[in-house]
Scaffold this motif. Structure first.
Motif, short mmCIF file in Angstrom:
data_model
loop_
_atom_site.label_atom_id
_atom_site.label_comp_id
_atom_site.label_asym_id
_atom_site.label_seq_id
_atom_site.Cartn_x
_atom_site.Cartn_y
_atom_site.Cartn_z
N PRO A 47 0.84 -1.20 0.00
CA PRO A 47 0.00 0.00 0.00
C PRO A 47 0.88 1.26 0.00
O PRO A 47 1.89 1.33 0.71
CB PRO A 47 -0.79 -0.11 1.31
N THR A 48 0.51 2.23 -0.80
CA THR A 48 1.30 3.44 -0.96
C THR A 48 1.53 4.16 0.37
O THR A 48 2.62 4.66 0.62
CB THR A 48 0.63 4.40 -1.97
N ASP A 49 0.51 4.18 1.24
CA ASP A 49 0.68 4.89 2.51
C ASP A 49 1.75 4.25 3.39
O ASP A 49 2.46 4.93 4.11
CB ASP A 49 -0.64 5.02 3.26
N GLU A 50 1.92 2.94 3.28
CA GLU A 50 2.98 2.25 4.03
C GLU A 50 4.35 2.67 3.51
O GLU A 50 5.27 2.97 4.28
CB GLU A 50 2.79 0.73 3.90
N SER A 51 4.52 2.68 2.19
CA SER A 51 5.79 3.11 1.60
C SER A 51 6.06 4.58 1.90
O SER A 51 7.19 4.97 2.19
CB SER A 51 5.76 2.90 0.08
N THR A 52 5.02 5.39 1.86
CA THR A 52 5.15 6.83 2.12
C THR A 52 5.72 7.10 3.51
O THR A 52 6.61 7.95 3.67
CB THR A 52 3.78 7.53 1.96
N LYS A 53 5.25 6.38 4.52
CA LYS A 53 5.75 6.58 5.88
C LYS A 53 7.25 6.28 5.97
O LYS A 53 8.00 7.01 6.62
CB LYS A 53 4.98 5.70 6.86
N GLU A 56 9.16 9.15 4.20
CA GLU A 56 9.15 10.36 5.03
C GLU A 56 10.15 10.26 6.17
O GLU A 56 10.87 11.22 6.48
CB GLU A 56 7.74 10.63 5.57
N ASP A 73 4.65 7.55 -8.59
CA ASP A 73 3.74 7.91 -7.51
C ASP A 73 4.49 8.18 -6.21
O ASP A 73 4.17 9.13 -5.49
CB ASP A 73 2.66 6.84 -7.31
N MET A 77 6.07 12.41 -4.21
CA MET A 77 6.12 12.84 -2.83
C MET A 77 7.51 13.37 -2.44
O MET A 77 7.64 14.27 -1.62
CB MET A 77 5.75 11.66 -1.92
#
Length: 162
Positions: A47-53, A56, A73, A77
């Protein structure tokens, strides 16, 4: 502050260039391949939100870095934090040859044999770069490059970049 984003097709030389820049400038290195996929066969995107964290956290933890990958994608960010971007826009044939000759990447594969077992799938993937319309495509990478307003370089030959 030196924060470099490198992107392009699989086999374009992103990891090779990233390592060279890290060695030359003492930068932290982050390969998006290490966080973008579940450990499954066939591979499934996390999931993108997992990679995003994870991304960051890396950006906050390191002042100077290189982040490399083919995930437009995820790179979207990162772009606001970059001091420069590099688009490795090499011909598909060159990327395929590079993939066939790549050394074992222990941070991605348990063994050289495991890496080579994915070679046919990777070559097929690379060959679709100019015809796909997803976040891994030439179209998506061109959009990233053209929309970035800072320092940017586009290499169309792998001898230029290293």
């Amino acid at each position: 502050m030196k924060r470099v984003v490198i992107f392009g097709n699989s086999g374009s030389g992103k990891s090779t260039l990233a390592k060279a820049l890290c060695d030359k400038h003492g930068l932290a290195h982050f390969d998006l391949d290490t966080i973008a996929w579940e450990a499954s066969q066939p591979p499934i995107r996390k999931p993108t939100d997992e990679s995003t964290k994870t991304i960051e956290s890396f950006v906050v933890e390191h002042r100077n870095w290189v982040i490399e990958g083919c995930y437009a994608d995820l790179l979207d960010m990162v772009m606001p934090h970059a001091s420069e971007i590099i688009f490795l826009d090499l011909p598909v044939e060159v990327c395929i040859a590079n993939a066939k000759n790549r050394p074992w990447e222990p941070h991605k594969y348990a063994s050289k044999e495991a890496q080579d077992a994915n070679l046919d799938m990777l070559i097929d993937w690379i060959s679709q770069y100019n015809t796909r319309g997803d976040e891994f495509s030439h179209t998506a990478h061109t959009r990233l490059f053209e929309s970035y307003n800072g320092e940017k370089t586009r290499y169309m030959d792998n001898h230029e970049s290293i």
